[in-house]
Write a protein that holds these residues in place. Structure first.
Motif, mmCIF file in Angstrom:
data_model
loop_
_atom_site.group_PDB
_atom_site.id
_atom_site.type_symbol
_atom_site.label_atom_id
_atom_site.label_comp_id
_atom_site.label_asym_id
_atom_site.label_seq_id
_atom_site.Cartn_x
_atom_site.Cartn_y
_atom_site.Cartn_z
ATOM 1 N N SER A 1 1.067 1.391 7.387
ATOM 2 C CA SER A 1 0.045 0.211 7.850
ATOM 3 C C SER A 1 0.588 0.008 9.307
ATOM 4 O O SER A 1 -0.372 -0.465 10.254
ATOM 5 C CB SER A 1 0.247 -1.071 6.979
ATOM 6 O OG SER A 1 1.278 -1.636 6.986
ATOM 7 N N GLN B 1 5.334 1.194 2.955
ATOM 8 C CA GLN B 1 3.928 0.093 3.154
ATOM 9 C C GLN B 1 3.978 -0.002 5.019
ATOM 10 O O GLN B 1 2.805 0.187 5.212
ATOM 11 C CB GLN B 1 4.234 -1.360 2.477
ATOM 12 C CG GLN B 1 3.215 -2.251 2.865
ATOM 13 C CD GLN B 1 1.863 -1.716 2.368
ATOM 14 O OE1 GLN B 1 1.692 -1.338 1.142
ATOM 15 N NE2 GLN B 1 0.583 -2.212 2.899
ATOM 16 N N SER C 1 -4.460 2.122 -2.018
ATOM 17 C CA SER C 1 -3.287 1.462 -1.350
ATOM 18 C C SER C 1 -2.001 1.780 -2.043
ATOM 19 O O SER C 1 -2.015 2.523 -2.826
ATOM 20 C CB SER C 1 -3.543 0.033 -1.253
ATOM 21 O OG SER C 1 -3.560 -0.263 -2.659
ATOM 22 N N ILE C 2 -0.937 1.190 -1.524
ATOM 23 C CA ILE C 2 0.381 1.209 -1.968
ATOM 24 C C ILE C 2 0.871 0.202 -3.147
ATOM 25 O O ILE C 2 1.092 0.535 -4.017
ATOM 26 C CB ILE C 2 1.332 1.343 -0.866
ATOM 27 C CG1 ILE C 2 1.398 2.709 -0.087
ATOM 28 C CG2 ILE C 2 2.843 1.228 -1.529
ATOM 29 C CD1 ILE C 2 1.795 4.000 -0.745
ATOM 30 N N THR C 3 0.190 -1.063 -2.711
ATOM 31 C CA THR C 3 0.226 -2.124 -3.643
ATOM 32 C C THR C 3 -0.297 -2.110 -4.818
ATOM 33 O O THR C 3 0.002 -2.119 -5.860
ATOM 34 C CB THR C 3 -0.413 -3.315 -3.108
ATOM 35 O OG1 THR C 3 -1.516 -2.966 -2.282
ATOM 36 C CG2 THR C 3 0.862 -3.976 -2.175
ATOM 37 N N PHE D 1 -7.086 -2.300 -8.146
ATOM 38 C CA PHE D 1 -6.846 -2.850 -6.856
ATOM 39 C C PHE D 1 -7.477 -1.779 -5.785
ATOM 40 O O PHE D 1 -6.957 -0.738 -5.256
ATOM 41 C CB PHE D 1 -5.518 -3.023 -6.378
ATOM 42 C CG PHE D 1 -4.664 -3.907 -7.444
ATOM 43 C CD1 PHE D 1 -4.487 -5.188 -7.332
ATOM 44 C CD2 PHE D 1 -3.881 -3.264 -8.411
ATOM 45 C CE1 PHE D 1 -3.933 -5.956 -8.056
ATOM 46 C CE2 PHE D 1 -3.267 -4.025 -9.237
ATOM 47 C CZ PHE D 1 -3.183 -5.507 -9.199
ATOM 48 N N THR E 1 9.625 0.728 -1.279
ATOM 49 C CA THR E 1 8.446 0.463 -1.059
ATOM 50 C C THR E 1 7.797 -0.212 0.110
ATOM 51 O O THR E 1 6.701 -0.044 0.790
ATOM 52 C CB THR E 1 7.872 -0.648 -2.502
ATOM 53 O OG1 THR E 1 8.614 -0.114 -3.550
ATOM 54 C CG2 THR E 1 6.469 -1.108 -2.550
ATOM 55 N N VAL E 2 8.958 -1.092 0.586
ATOM 56 C CA VAL E 2 8.620 -1.869 1.847
ATOM 57 C C VAL E 2 8.509 -0.706 2.900
ATOM 58 O O VAL E 2 7.576 -1.026 3.753
ATOM 59 C CB VAL E 2 9.628 -2.792 1.970
ATOM 60 C CG1 VAL E 2 9.605 -3.503 3.745
ATOM 61 C CG2 VAL E 2 9.538 -3.908 1.121
ATOM 62 N N GLY F 1 -3.964 1.804 -11.054
ATOM 63 C CA GLY F 1 -3.739 1.018 -9.629
ATOM 64 C C GLY F 1 -4.716 1.078 -8.586
ATOM 65 O O GLY F 1 -4.622 0.592 -7.854
ATOM 66 N N LEU G 1 1.801 0.117 -7.130
ATOM 67 C CA LEU G 1 3.077 -0.704 -7.690
ATOM 68 C C LEU G 1 2.823 -1.710 -8.595
ATOM 69 O O LEU G 1 3.496 -1.661 -9.522
ATOM 70 C CB LEU G 1 3.509 -1.294 -6.218
ATOM 71 C CG LEU G 1 4.493 -2.218 -6.418
ATOM 72 C CD1 LEU G 1 5.910 -1.478 -6.747
ATOM 73 C CD2 LEU G 1 4.954 -3.176 -5.255
ATOM 74 N N MET G 2 1.621 -2.599 -8.396
ATOM 75 C CA MET G 2 1.236 -3.295 -9.311
ATOM 76 C C MET G 2 1.212 -2.306 -10.888
ATOM 77 O O MET G 2 1.482 -3.033 -11.980
ATOM 78 C CB MET G 2 0.098 -4.392 -9.033
ATOM 79 C CG MET G 2 0.228 -4.966 -7.793
ATOM 80 S SD MET G 2 1.609 -6.229 -8.332
ATOM 81 C CE MET G 2 2.106 -6.769 -6.695
ATOM 82 N N ARG H 1 -9.408 -1.004 -2.064
ATOM 83 C CA ARG H 1 -9.873 -1.566 -0.978
ATOM 84 C C ARG H 1 -11.411 -1.587 -0.865
ATOM 85 O O ARG H 1 -12.115 -0.924 -1.243
ATOM 86 C CB ARG H 1 -9.073 -0.372 0.044
ATOM 87 C CG ARG H 1 -9.459 -0.696 1.572
ATOM 88 C CD ARG H 1 -8.976 0.250 2.236
ATOM 89 N NE ARG H 1 -9.368 1.503 1.858
ATOM 90 C CZ ARG H 1 -9.283 2.940 2.514
ATOM 91 N NH1 ARG H 1 -8.665 2.533 3.624
ATOM 92 N NH2 ARG H 1 -9.413 3.837 2.143
#
Lengths: 290, 326
Positions: free
Chosen positions: A162, A158, A238-240, A284, A154-155, A234, A243-244, A286
Motif C-alpha cells: 500500500s 501490507q 487485499s491482504i487483510t 472481504f 503481514t505488516v 478471504g 489474513l482474516m 474491495r
C-alpha cells in the motif's frame, strides 16, 4: 480454552504465510496456481535437508528456504508460468495440477515417502503457562515465535503493497497491464518479482510449518484445499481478507478438532461452502475491484 | 452469411445428430472386445465405467463450461448407493443401478444451487468442497459405509435375472458396456437437441444467452442433475462389478483423473470422454506397473505438455509446428 484460541491463531497465521503468495497470484494476477503447495513443500524439504545433512541453524534455514524457493519461483515464472497468464482458467488448473503431481512424484522418488521431522532448536521447544483453570493460557514457544514472525511479515507486506512505489506499480499492472505498460511500468518484471516473493513466502511457510503440519510428499495435495479456502473465502483483492480468513479457518479447525473430533474437517468445508454461496467473491472484497 | 432461419437451424441440429458410418463399427468392436480378449475383460469393464464417468463430466464441462474439481462426489455417492442397495435391500443389479442414479440425481439437484453463483474459482472450490464433505461423511459413518476399510460383502444377483457375474469379468464388461451405450445414446440425443444448443450458448457467453431469453439458471440445474445421475450410474457400476466400495471412489484423485481423461480425449465431444478414458487407462496400466510414483510424475508431465501445446491441438499433431496466432 484460551490455549485453543492461541493454537488456532498460530495455525491461522501459518496458513496465512503459506497462502498469501497464492492470494497474490490468484487474486491479483488472476492465475489459479494449484501447484502453490509444491513451493511450500520445497521450503520444508530445503529446511530438512540443510538441518540434517549440513547442520545449518534453524533460523538460517528459514531464510534460505525463503530465498531459494523464491529463486525457484522466479525461474519457473519466467519459463513456464508466464505464457499461462492469458490462458483460460481450465488450462491453468490443469497445468498447475500437472506441476503439483510432478513435484509430489519427484520428491517421493528422491526423498522417500516417509514423514520428515524437523528438529527445533532448544530455545523454541519449551512452553510457558500463564493463569490456571479454564483460563489457562499455554503458549508453546514455537507457536509464539510463529505468531510474532507472521504478524511482522503481514505488516511488512501490507506496507509494501500500500505504501511503496513497487506496491502501486503492482496494483497498476494488475488492474490493467496494457495501460500500466504504457505508463512505463515493466509489467513482466513486476509480475516476476511478485511471483518470486509469493513463492518465497510459501517456502518460508513450508519451512515453518514442517513441524506443525507434517512434511511428506503428499503435502501439496493435502493442504491445497486449505490454501484455496483461505484465498477464496478471504476474497482475493487485499491482504487483510486472506489474513482474516486464515485466522478464522485456523481457529475453526483447531477448535473443531478439539471439541467435536468426530466431525473433523467437516466444519471447515461446510463453512466454506456456505460463505461462498453467501458471498461468491469472498468475505472481504474491495469496492470497485474486479 | 445470411442469418439461419429456424428451418436451417433444425437441419443443422439433425445433421449433428446423424450417425456417422464409423460409429456403429466402434461400438461393435467394443462389444466384441471382451470376447476377443477374455483376459482383458476386467480392464474393459473398468474402461467402460470411467468412460461413462468422463462423458458425464463432459456434459457440464464441455457443453456448459462449468469447471468442476469435485465430480467424484457423484461418482462416489453412486458407488456407495449401489453397494448399499445391493447389500441392504435387494441384489438385483439393474434395479440397484436405477436407484443409485435416482439418488445421485437428487444429490445433483441439491448441489446445483451451489454452481449458479460466483466465478470459476468459486465453483472450483465449492465442487471440491462438496466432494470432500462426502468423503468425510463416508469416512466417519463407518457403521454404514465401513469407513476407511471400505464397504465389503456386496453380492449381486444375475443381470436381468439371467447373466451371472463371472470371475473373468466378461459379464461385467458387457453389462457396463451396455449401460454405457444406452446412456450414451440418450445423452447424444440430448446434446444435439435444441436444449443442447442452449447449453452451448450458455457456455460460449452466459450474458448473451440470458439476453436472448434462455433460462440460464434452470438449464444449469437440469444439466448438472443429469450429469450427476450419469456419474452416479458409473459409480454404481463400479461398485456392482467389483462388489466393493471404498473411500477412494470419492477421493480428489478421481476428480482429477476424470478431468484429465476428458481433456486428453477432447472436451465438448461425447466421444472425447470415451477416447480419453481408453488412452488414460492404458497409459495408467502400463506406467503404474513400474511404480505408482512414476505414474504420477508422467501424468503430471503429460498435463503440462498438453496445456503448453494447446488442448485442442494435441489431437492434431500436424498443427504443432504451424505458427498460430495465439
Amino acid at each position: 480454552m484460551i490455549t485453543i484460541l492461541f493454537d488456532g491463531i498460530a495455525y491461522g497465521m501459518l496458513l496465512f504465510v503459506l497462502a498469501v503468495g497464492l492470494a497474490v497470484t490468484l487474486g491479483l494476477m488472476n492465475f489459479i496456481n494449484l501447484a502453490h503447495g509444491a513451493f511450500a513443500m520445497a521450503g520444508g524439504y530445503i529446511t530438512v535437508l540443510l538441518m540434517q545433512r549440513l547442520g545449518v541453524p534453524f533460523l538460517w534455514c528459514l531464510l534460505l528456504a525463503f530465498v531459494l524457493v523464491g529463486l525457484l519461483g522466479a525461474l519457473l515464472e519466467r519459463t513456464l508460468y508466464r505464457p499461462m497468464y492469458s490462458k483460460p482458467q481450465l488450462d491453468q488448473v490443469l497445468f498447475s495440477i500437472g506441476l503439483a503431481f510432478m513435484a509430489v512424484a519427484g520428491v517421493d522418488y528422491f526423498m522417500g515417502s516417509s514423514q520428515q521431522n524437523v528438529q527445533l532448536p532448544e530455545w523454541l521447544s519449551g512452553r510457558t503457562e500463564i493463569g490456571h483453570g479454564a483460563w489457562m493460557l499455554g503458549m508453546g514457544h514455537y507457536r509464539l515465535f510463529i505468531i510474532v514472525l507472521c504478524a511482522a511479515l503481514t505488516v511488512v507486506l501490507q506496507l509494501l503493497l500500500s505504501r511503496t512505489r513497487f506496491g502501486s506499480r503492482l496494483r497498476a499492472a494488475v488492474d490493467d497491464p496494457r495501460v500500466a505498460a504504457g505508463l512505463g511500468i515493466n509489467v513482466n518484471v513486476v509480475f516476476l518479482l511478485t511471483f518470486a516473493v509469493g513463492s518465497g513466502l510459501a517456502g518460508l511457510g513450508g519451512a515453518l510449518g514442517a513441524e506443525i503440519l507434517g512434511l511428506d510428499p503428499t503435502f501439496p495435495l493435502k493442504y491445497m484445499i486449505y490454501f484455496l479456502i483461505v484465498v477464496s473465502v478471504g476474497g482475493t483483492s487485499s491482504i487483510t481478507g486472506p489474513l482474516m480468513a486464515a485466522l478464522l479457518l485456523g481457529i475453526a479447525d483447531v477448535a473443531g478438532k478439539y471439541f467435536i473430533p468426530t466431525l473433523g474437517a467437516f466444519i471447515v468445508y461446510t463453512l466454506m461452502i456456505l460463505i461462498l454461496m453467501w458471498r461468491p467473491e469472498g468475505l472481504f472484497t474491495r469496492k470497485g475491484g474486479k | 452469411m445470411p442469418p439461419l432461419s429456424p428451418r436451417d437451424a433444425r437441419a443443422e441440429l439433425l445433421q449433428l445428430s446423424r450417425w456417422r458410418a464409423w460409429e456403429p463399427l466402434v461400438w461393435l468392436l467394443a462389444f466384441a472386445a471382451p470376447w476377443l480378449l477374455p483376459s482383458q475383460a476386467l480392464m474393459i469393464n473398468e474402461i467402460a465405467i470411467v468412460a461413462l464417468f468422463a462423458v458425464s463430466l463432459d456434459l457440464i464441462l464441455g457443453y456448459t463450461g462449468i469447471v468442476s474439481l469435485g465430480h467424484a462426489a457423484f461418482f462416489g455417492f453412486g458407488a456407495y448407493a449401489g453397494a448399499l442397495f445391493a447389500k441392504l435391500v435387494m441384489p438385483d443389479p439393474v434395479v440397484g443401478l436405477l436407484v443409485a442414479m435416482a439418488l445421485s440425481a437428487l444429490l445433483g439437484a441439491l448441489c446445483s444451487v451451489t454452481i449458479l453463483r460466483g466465478t470459476d474459482l468459486t465453483r472450483l472450490m465449492v465442487t471440491l468442497g462438496i466432494a470432500l464433505i462426502l468423503l468425510e461423511l463416508a469416512n466417519k459413518l463407518d457403521w454404514l459405509t465401513g469407513g476407511a476399510d471400505g464397504l465389503q460383502g456386496v453380492i449381486l444377483g444375475p443381470v436381468l435375472g439371467r447373466f451371472e457375474f463371472d470371475l473373468s469379468g466378461r459379464t461385467a464388461a458387457w453389462y457396463s458396456l451396455s449401460v454405457l451405450l444406452l446412456l450414451f445414446l440418450v445423452l447424444r440425443r440430448l446434446v444435439n437437441s435444441p436444449f443442447g444448443a442452449t447449453l452451448k450458448a450458455i457456455r460460449d457467453n452466459r450474458l448473451r444467452a440470458m439476453a436472448i431469453g434462455i433460462p440460464v439458471r434452470s438449464r444449469l440445474v437440469v444439466i448438472y442433475t443429469v450429469a450427476a445421475a450419469v456419474a452416479g450410474a458409473a459409480g454404481a457400476l463400479l461398485a456392482q462389478t467389483t462388489g466393493f466400495a471404498s473411500l477412494d471412489v470419492l477421493a480428489f484423485d478421481r476428480s482429477a483423473d476424470v478431468l484429465l481423461m476428458l481433456v486428453i480425449g477432447g472436451v465438448g465431444w461425447l466421444y472425447g470422454g470415451i477416447a480419453g478414458a481408453i488412452v488414460f487407462k492404458l497409459l495408467q496400466d502400463n506406467l503404474s506397473s513400474i511404480t505408482p510414483q512414476y505414474w504420477m510424475f508422467w501424468i503430471g508431465l503429460i498435463l503440462v505438455l498438453l496445456v503448453r501445446v494447446g488442448r485442442e491441438r494435441l489431437l492434431r499433431p500436424w498443427t504443432w509446428w504451424r505458427r498460430s496466432g495465439s
